[in-house]
Enzyme design. Sequence first.
Site, PDB file in Angstrom:
ATOM      1  N   ASP A 134      -1.406  -0.986  -3.697  1.00 35.85           N
ATOM      2  CA  ASP A 134      -2.729  -0.811  -3.095  1.00 35.85           C
ATOM      3  C   ASP A 134      -2.960   0.593  -2.526  1.00 35.85           C
ATOM      4  O   ASP A 134      -2.035   1.225  -2.022  1.00 35.85           O
ATOM      5  CB  ASP A 134      -2.891  -1.844  -1.978  1.00 35.85           C
ATOM      6  CG  ASP A 134      -4.334  -2.106  -1.604  1.00 35.85           C
ATOM      7  OD1 ASP A 134      -5.185  -2.118  -2.515  1.00 35.85           O
ATOM      8  OD2 ASP A 134      -4.607  -2.308  -0.415  1.00 35.85           O
ATOM      9  N   VAL A 167      -6.909  -8.869   2.795  1.00 32.49           N
ATOM     10  CA  VAL A 167      -6.606  -9.170   4.197  1.00 32.49           C
ATOM     11  C   VAL A 167      -5.312  -8.459   4.586  1.00 32.49           C
ATOM     12  O   VAL A 167      -4.295  -8.610   3.920  1.00 32.49           O
ATOM     13  CB  VAL A 167      -6.448 -10.690   4.415  1.00 32.49           C
ATOM     14  CG1 VAL A 167      -6.124 -10.982   5.877  1.00 32.49           C
ATOM     15  CG2 VAL A 167      -7.704 -11.436   3.981  1.00 32.49           C
ATOM     16  N   HIS A 222     -12.803  -5.117   0.812  1.00 33.06           N
ATOM     17  CA  HIS A 222     -11.757  -4.579   1.671  1.00 33.06           C
ATOM     18  C   HIS A 222     -12.129  -4.849   3.124  1.00 33.06           C
ATOM     19  O   HIS A 222     -13.289  -5.045   3.454  1.00 33.06           O
ATOM     20  CB  HIS A 222     -11.604  -3.075   1.450  1.00 33.06           C
ATOM     21  CG  HIS A 222     -10.942  -2.714   0.169  1.00 33.06           C
ATOM     22  ND1 HIS A 222     -10.350  -1.487  -0.057  1.00 33.06           N
ATOM     23  CD2 HIS A 222     -10.761  -3.406  -0.978  1.00 33.06           C
ATOM     24  CE1 HIS A 222      -9.841  -1.437  -1.264  1.00 33.06           C
ATOM     25  NE2 HIS A 222     -10.091  -2.594  -1.859  1.00 33.06           N
ATOM     26  N   SER A 278       0.819  -1.205   0.000  1.00 37.22           N
ATOM     27  CA  SER A 278       0.000   0.000   0.000  1.00 37.22           C
ATOM     28  C   SER A 278       0.855   1.259   0.000  1.00 37.22           C
ATOM     29  O   SER A 278       2.059   1.223   0.305  1.00 37.22           O
ATOM     30  CB  SER A 278      -0.912   0.023   1.230  1.00 37.22           C
ATOM     31  OG  SER A 278      -0.150   0.280   2.405  1.00 37.22           O
ATOM     32  N   THR A 298      -4.930  -6.620   8.408  1.00 41.07           N
ATOM     33  CA  THR A 298      -4.811  -6.546   9.861  1.00 41.07           C
ATOM     34  C   THR A 298      -4.659  -7.912  10.505  1.00 41.07           C
ATOM     35  O   THR A 298      -3.917  -8.070  11.490  1.00 41.07           O
ATOM     36  CB  THR A 298      -6.028  -5.819  10.452  1.00 41.07           C
ATOM     37  OG1 THR A 298      -6.100  -4.492   9.884  1.00 41.07           O
ATOM     38  CG2 THR A 298      -5.927  -5.695  11.965  1.00 41.07           C
ATOM     39  N   ASP A 333      -6.990   5.024  -5.375  1.00 38.05           N
ATOM     40  CA  ASP A 333      -7.969   5.410  -4.360  1.00 38.05           C
ATOM     41  C   ASP A 333      -8.237   6.912  -4.397  1.00 38.05           C
ATOM     42  O   ASP A 333      -7.512   7.707  -3.804  1.00 38.05           O
ATOM     43  CB  ASP A 333      -7.461   4.990  -2.978  1.00 38.05           C
ATOM     44  CG  ASP A 333      -8.508   5.173  -1.892  1.00 38.05           C
ATOM     45  OD1 ASP A 333      -9.587   5.708  -2.188  1.00 38.05           O
ATOM     46  OD2 ASP A 333      -8.232   4.772  -0.750  1.00 38.05           O
TER      47      ASP A 333
END
Length: 274
Positions: A80, A226, A203, A46, A228, A102
């Site tokens: 991401d 996935v 998400h 990310s 966390t 995003d």
Amino acid sequence: MPLTRTQDLMTARGAVAAFNVITVEHAEAIALGAEAAGAPAILQISENAVKFHGGNLAPIAAATAAVARTSTAPLALHLDHVESADLLRAAHAHDFSSIMFDASKLPYGDNVKATASAARWAHERGLWLEAEIGRIGGKAGDAHTPGVRTDPAEAAAYVADTGVDALAVAVGSTHAMTERTAALDHTLIATLAATVPVPLVLHGSSGVPDAEIRRAIAAGMKKINVGTALNTAYTGAVRAFLEGRLSTVDPRAYLAPAREAMAGAVAGFLGVVS
């Protein structure tokens, strides 16, 4: 083996799990978990992870790609939650086959304009582009709004206007959940799958129980993200090892069981998704 393309995984299977990479141990654990499960996976880096590495994409991207290439599992690389135009344009040079752009924090019209431009740029380079309409919730700066849901008609119009290849939708999951208690709107998922002509992305799947994930896939969800849950397994193993071992200074002593615990979490999710 050679890197697999995200678009090939998405078209060849009913659903695919995508796991967040923060450190090289994350990448190694995802590869180990995929090999144990005998399933493919997507390794996601990310924009926040890139910021953690000083804003430099190259080292963590190169390490993740190297891990993927030495694995016996089919693995793809995905960039991401990208908001930065510069980071978007860096993807092509670093082995990524897909990007999640995003623009969800922008007003709807600005989101459409920015995402359409990103999709054109990506498609010119053979890259697959995922986007998000509205906000899923749980991320820094977002209101925690579990009641928010994606409107099917708006989602279909958004895809038509942007040309994206996949769409993250709000159906009851929330980013950064450490307990698996989320209840999804499966009727809405089915309606979205019938209305939106591209794969749907869930998400915040760390907070979704196994049975809910299976139902979501049956209703039409295609990509299960996935993050966390991997960190929960990793940090829990580090804590457990260091308890009573305060003299330990070699990080390998506690990173090895942390990586093993994370690999187990990966294999568990792949067993649900595959």
